[in-house]
Design a protein around this motif. Structure first.
Motif, PDB file in Angstrom:
ATOM      1  N   ASN A  73       0.833  -1.192   0.000  1.00  0.00           N
ATOM      2  CA  ASN A  73       0.000   0.000   0.000  1.00  0.00           C
ATOM      3  C   ASN A  73       0.874   1.250   0.000  1.00  0.00           C
ATOM      4  N   LEU A  74       0.356   2.301  -0.583  1.00  0.00           N
ATOM      5  CA  LEU A  74       0.971   3.616  -0.516  1.00  0.00           C
ATOM      6  C   LEU A  74       0.005   4.512   0.226  1.00  0.00           C
ATOM      7  N   ARG A  75       0.482   5.170   1.272  1.00  0.00           N
ATOM      8  CA  ARG A  75      -0.390   6.059   2.041  1.00  0.00           C
ATOM      9  C   ARG A  75      -0.903   7.186   1.153  1.00  0.00           C
ATOM     10  N   MET A  76      -2.031   7.750   1.534  1.00  0.00           N
ATOM     11  CA  MET A  76      -2.654   8.799   0.737  1.00  0.00           C
ATOM     12  C   MET A  76      -1.745  10.020   0.583  1.00  0.00           C
ATOM     13  N   ASP A  77      -0.921  10.307   1.577  1.00  0.00           N
ATOM     14  CA  ASP A  77      -0.027  11.462   1.482  1.00  0.00           C
ATOM     15  C   ASP A  77       1.172  11.194   0.578  1.00  0.00           C
ATOM     16  N   GLY A  78       1.377   9.929   0.166  1.00  0.00           N
ATOM     17  CA  GLY A  78       2.464   9.567  -0.735  1.00  0.00           C
ATOM     18  C   GLY A  78       3.838   9.580  -0.095  1.00  0.00           C
ATOM     19  N   LYS A  79       3.888   9.494   1.233  1.00  0.00           N
ATOM     20  CA  LYS A  79       5.172   9.573   1.925  1.00  0.00           C
ATOM     21  C   LYS A  79       5.584   8.272   2.606  1.00  0.00           C
ATOM     22  N   THR A  80       4.700   7.278   2.621  1.00  0.00           N
ATOM     23  CA  THR A  80       4.993   6.013   3.278  1.00  0.00           C
ATOM     24  C   THR A  80       4.483   4.859   2.428  1.00  0.00           C
ATOM     25  N   LEU A  81       5.334   3.855   2.282  1.00  0.00           N
ATOM     26  CA  LEU A  81       5.000   2.654   1.531  1.00  0.00           C
ATOM     27  C   LEU A  81       4.905   1.490   2.512  1.00  0.00           C
ATOM     28  N   LEU A  82       3.817   0.758   2.461  1.00  0.00           N
ATOM     29  CA  LEU A  82       3.662  -0.417   3.316  1.00  0.00           C
ATOM     30  C   LEU A  82       4.207  -1.625   2.560  1.00  0.00           C
ATOM     31  N   ILE A  83       5.166  -2.309   3.180  1.00  0.00           N
ATOM     32  CA  ILE A  83       5.837  -3.450   2.550  1.00  0.00           C
ATOM     33  C   ILE A  83       5.635  -4.673   3.417  1.00  0.00           C
ATOM     34  N   HIS A  84       5.324  -5.799   2.783  1.00  0.00           N
ATOM     35  CA  HIS A  84       5.280  -7.067   3.503  1.00  0.00           C
ATOM     36  C   HIS A  84       6.510  -7.866   3.118  1.00  0.00           C
ATOM     37  N   ALA A  85       7.208  -8.352   4.137  1.00  0.00           N
ATOM     38  CA  ALA A  85       8.396  -9.170   3.910  1.00  0.00           C
ATOM     39  C   ALA A  85       8.154 -10.557   4.493  1.00  0.00           C
ATOM     40  N   LEU A  86       8.614 -11.571   3.795  1.00  0.00           N
ATOM     41  CA  LEU A  86       8.421 -12.954   4.202  1.00  0.00           C
ATOM     42  C   LEU A  86       9.187 -13.289   5.475  1.00  0.00           C
ATOM     43  N   HIS A  87      10.389 -12.754   5.595  1.00  0.00           N
ATOM     44  CA  HIS A  87      11.220 -13.046   6.767  1.00  0.00           C
ATOM     45  C   HIS A  87      12.040 -11.806   7.110  1.00  0.00           C
ATOM     46  N   VAL A  88      11.822 -11.274   8.322  1.00  0.00           N
ATOM     47  CA  VAL A  88      12.534 -10.070   8.751  1.00  0.00           C
ATOM     48  C   VAL A  88      13.185 -10.326  10.102  1.00  0.00           C
ATOM     49  N   ASP A  89      14.520 -10.248  10.116  1.00  0.00           N
ATOM     50  CA  ASP A  89      15.247 -10.321  11.376  1.00  0.00           C
ATOM     51  C   ASP A  89      15.384  -8.936  11.990  1.00  0.00           C
ATOM     52  N   ASP A  90      15.682  -7.944  11.139  1.00  0.00           N
ATOM     53  CA  ASP A  90      15.909  -6.583  11.597  1.00  0.00           C
ATOM     54  C   ASP A  90      15.213  -5.609  10.650  1.00  0.00           C
ATOM     55  N   GLU A  91      14.163  -4.958  11.150  1.00  0.00           N
ATOM     56  CA  GLU A  91      13.365  -4.058  10.327  1.00  0.00           C
ATOM     57  C   GLU A  91      14.194  -2.866   9.836  1.00  0.00           C
ATOM     58  N   GLU A  92      14.998  -2.290  10.694  1.00  0.00           N
ATOM     59  CA  GLU A  92      15.818  -1.135  10.315  1.00  0.00           C
ATOM     60  C   GLU A  92      16.846  -1.510   9.236  1.00  0.00           C
TER      61      GLU A  92
END
Length: 169
Positions: A126-145
């Motif tokens: 998803n892309l937020r309505m303001d166009g400043k944030t993208l929602l990403i789904h990752a299959l495997h995340v050890d460290d988000e940063e």
């Protein structure tokens, strides 16, 4: 370069449409060539008002390097995802990440979202309505940063440099 005309707003797109039509019908008969030509002129005429302006590529060599990087990442990610799937003892850690965007132009955001989705194991959700944030789904995340930093350095900064002519955040 072929110049656009009022009756042919996107000449390269028209040529591509004609070639694709002839490949689909698998014939070079005059009737197919005529129908394909008519469609190749009519479709761009009917739709060009809905298109964004063509982006300016400031550095074509950087674009080529970016495309090769993405291609290599897709190959490597395929092996990583396969390894995650065939190892039953490894617990997957799926995660949604809100990715803050540096890029501002719609075309560049679309390219970044598509690049993320093309790489196995991640998908742009998803892309937020303001166009400043993208929602990403990752299959495997050890460290988000670390994932955010990797996407920013490998994909977003080069896209910003290629299409928005600036590398500053």
């Amino acid at each position: 370069m072929i110049k656009p005309r009022a009756w042919l707003p996107t000449p390269l797109m028209s040529i591509l449409l004609l070639v694709v039509w002839l490949l689909l019908v698998r014939s070079l008969a005059f009737g197919h060539f005529l129908l394909g030509g008519a469609l190749a002129v009519a479709i761009p005429l009917a739709t060009y008002r809905f298109w964004d302006l063509e982006p300016h590529v400031s550095n074509p060599w950087l674009l080529l390097r970016f495309a090769l990087r993405v291609f290599g990442d897709i190959i490597i990610a395929n092996f990583e995802v396969a390894w995650l799937i065939i190892n039953p003892w490894r617990r997957l850690q799926p995660h949604f990440i809100e990715y803050p965007l540096m890029v501002e132009k719609r075309f560049t955001i679309t390219l970044l979202a598509n690049t993320i989705s093309l790489t196995p194991g991640t998908v742009s959700a998803n892309l937020r309505m303001d166009g400043k944030t993208l929602l990403i789904h990752a299959l495997h995340v050890d460290d988000e940063e670390a994932l955010i930093a990797q996407i920013r350095e490998r994909y977003e900064r080069p896209l910003k440099e290629i299409y928005e002519c600036s590398t500053s955040p």
